[in-house]
Design an enzyme around this catalytic site. Structure first.
Site, PDB file in Angstrom:
ATOM      1  CB  SER A   1      -0.891   0.009   1.246  1.00 13.81           C
ATOM      2  OG  SER A   1      -1.575   1.237   1.383  1.00 13.81           O
TER       3      SER A   1
ATOM      4  CE1 TYR B   1      -3.668  -1.646   5.684  1.00 16.14           C
ATOM      5  CE2 TYR B   1      -3.590   0.607   4.849  1.00 16.14           C
ATOM      6  CZ  TYR B   1      -3.690  -0.758   4.619  1.00 16.14           C
ATOM      7  OH  TYR B   1      -3.813  -1.228   3.341  1.00 16.14           O
TER       8      TYR B   1
END
Length: 246
Positions: A132, A145
């Site tokens: 990501s 995250y």
């Protein structure tokens, strides 16, 4: 000539399901691995693949996946992952952080470890880890995250160093803003209004099929070509904090 085989984890929805479909179009027999039996069975039936129920955080479940795959594997897409919550560090829930690390990092490690012998045995294996842009930049509320996805990135880099003399490519595809049915909904505990607000005013965020197309491109380069990392964002997203909204 034997049929090429690919494993896609987290294949029950979103990027995983789109990737399974895209790899099937490329001629792969796709093993669709995820926890939700009904979804992966329907997907496997649709694309002529195989469904294997798998929880990547369970050693026994991952071992069963490896047994189902067998002695040879061409492509592994470590897609299972996700974000939970958006709390600042001062208010973070340690259990949410554990769950994110367990799936995004430890789960990736366990699946890779279990399937690596089959990837080597293919003579030209490919591992594509789904990272990501959160694995590259920090943002408020995202520490759990971003820490996990930084972990995904560094595990990928380390694995490439460790496998430099093996016939296995190690790649990462790192998406930015992707609108799927579940990613933000899961992050916000089912709060549809908060999930929708993430994409509010963004005319054209990425969709799962855009990322699946990138994954398929990475996985189908000639065997001597390693795409170390591919960052893919919508045109509207210049950076994590800078998104054009209308």
């Amino acid at each position: 000539m034997s049929t090429r085989t690919a494993v896609v984890t987290g294949a029950s929805s979103g990027i995983g399901a789109a990737t399974a479909r895209r790899l099937a179009q490329e001629g792969f027999t796709v093993v669709c691995a995820a926890r939700r039996t009904d979804r992966i069975e329907a997907l496997a039936a649709e694309i002529g693949g195989r469904a294997v129920v798998c929880d990547v955080t369970s050693v026994d479940s991952v071992a069963a996946l490896a047994a189902a795959v067998g002695p040879r594997l061409d492509v592994l897409v470590n897609n299972a992952g996700g974000a939970i919550g958006l709390a600042p560090v001062a208010d973070a829930d340690p259990e949410q952080w554990r769950r994110m690390y367990d799936v995004n990092v430890l789960g990736l490690m366990q699946v890779t470890q279990a399937l690596l012998p089959a990837l080597v045995a293919s003579g030209a294996g490919t591992i594509v880890n789904i990272g990501s842009t959160a694995g590259r930049t920090a943002y408020e509320g995202g520490a759990g995250y971003t820490a996990a996805k930084h972990g995904t990135k560094v595990v990928t880099e380390t694995l490439r160093l460790e496998l430099f003399d093996q016939p296995v490519r190690v790649c990462e595809v790192a998406p930015g803003m992707v609108r799927t049915d579940e990613f933000s909904l899961v992050r916000f505990g089912g709060d549809q209004e908060r999930a929708d607000a993430v994409y509010a005013g963004v005319a054209e965020p990425l969709v799962a099929e855009d990322v699946a197309d990138a994954i398929a491109w990475v996985a189908t380069r000639p065997a001597h070509v390693n795409i170390d990392e591919l960052v893919i964002k919508p045109r509207a997203q210049a950076a994590a904090h800078k998104v054009h909204r209308v």
